[in-house]
Design an enzyme around this catalytic site. Sequence first.
Site: not given
Length: 275
Positions: A6, A38-39, A69, A196-197
Amino acid sequence: MIGVFDSGSGGLTVLSALRTHLPEQDFLYFGDHANAPYGHRSNEQIVELTRRGTDALMAAGCTLVVLACNTAAAIALRTLQQDWLPTAYPGNRILGVLVPMVEAITGVPWSQEHPNNSSEITQNITLFATRKTVESGAFAEEIGKRAPHLTLTGKACPGLVDAIEGGAGKGPLSGLIAGFVEEIINSAPDAVVLGCTHFPLVKQYFAEALGDQVTIYSQPDIVAASLADYLSRHPELTTNGKSTIRLLTTAEPSDVKATNQFLPNGLTDFEKYTG
Ligand code: DGL
């Protein structure tokens, strides 16, 4: 060893469920905290960072890596499976977290893209996720093919992963989440997906803001049950493990522990990944 990847601590929600569903396996976790979130990165950056993390896990002996992820799975999984893995680690596998979610939401197996389910009841579903995951359209496309009676609307949650990773407290986090819920609540969702984790770490705030009437699809158990089923059909990917779990991070381990107040039980002691 099973690798779990992730951008930061979100994948620990999946790892926590995996250790329950697969108690005899060994796990190695890679949290790319130094580069999270990362989004809002470019697709090229997400592919390259995901490749590096997956490479680190496979170089350490993982034959199977779960991209825990959604952003990495939506943006990088197919490229890595097709263009990188076959030459870098022939015979190894990379799996994502979208497929089990789509199967759970639609009730349709992944292999069956166009089932005849026209008599099903229509439902309104909201996907809470990062901007990249929402923009990828991956959930909407795959759900739409299998269950056209389900309408999925994406709601990006900018700043939420940053706030969780940055150690924000209950007040700011529940306020942020209440704001996102307020923006969609007039569309009267029957269900929401925490896509989203990181979000299961703060699921209680989503539940409080949404109320009892709205079903929440949360990934960790769905993904872990699906992987356990997959491994029962692919025993060659499992080992007689000693139930060990090691956690690697690209950031300073003490910082990760200090800022992440929501880390699942027993999953707090990271080692620094030095490459
Ligand atoms: N846990 C990641 C996901 O499931 C968060 C992505 C990010 O770093 O923004 O999408």
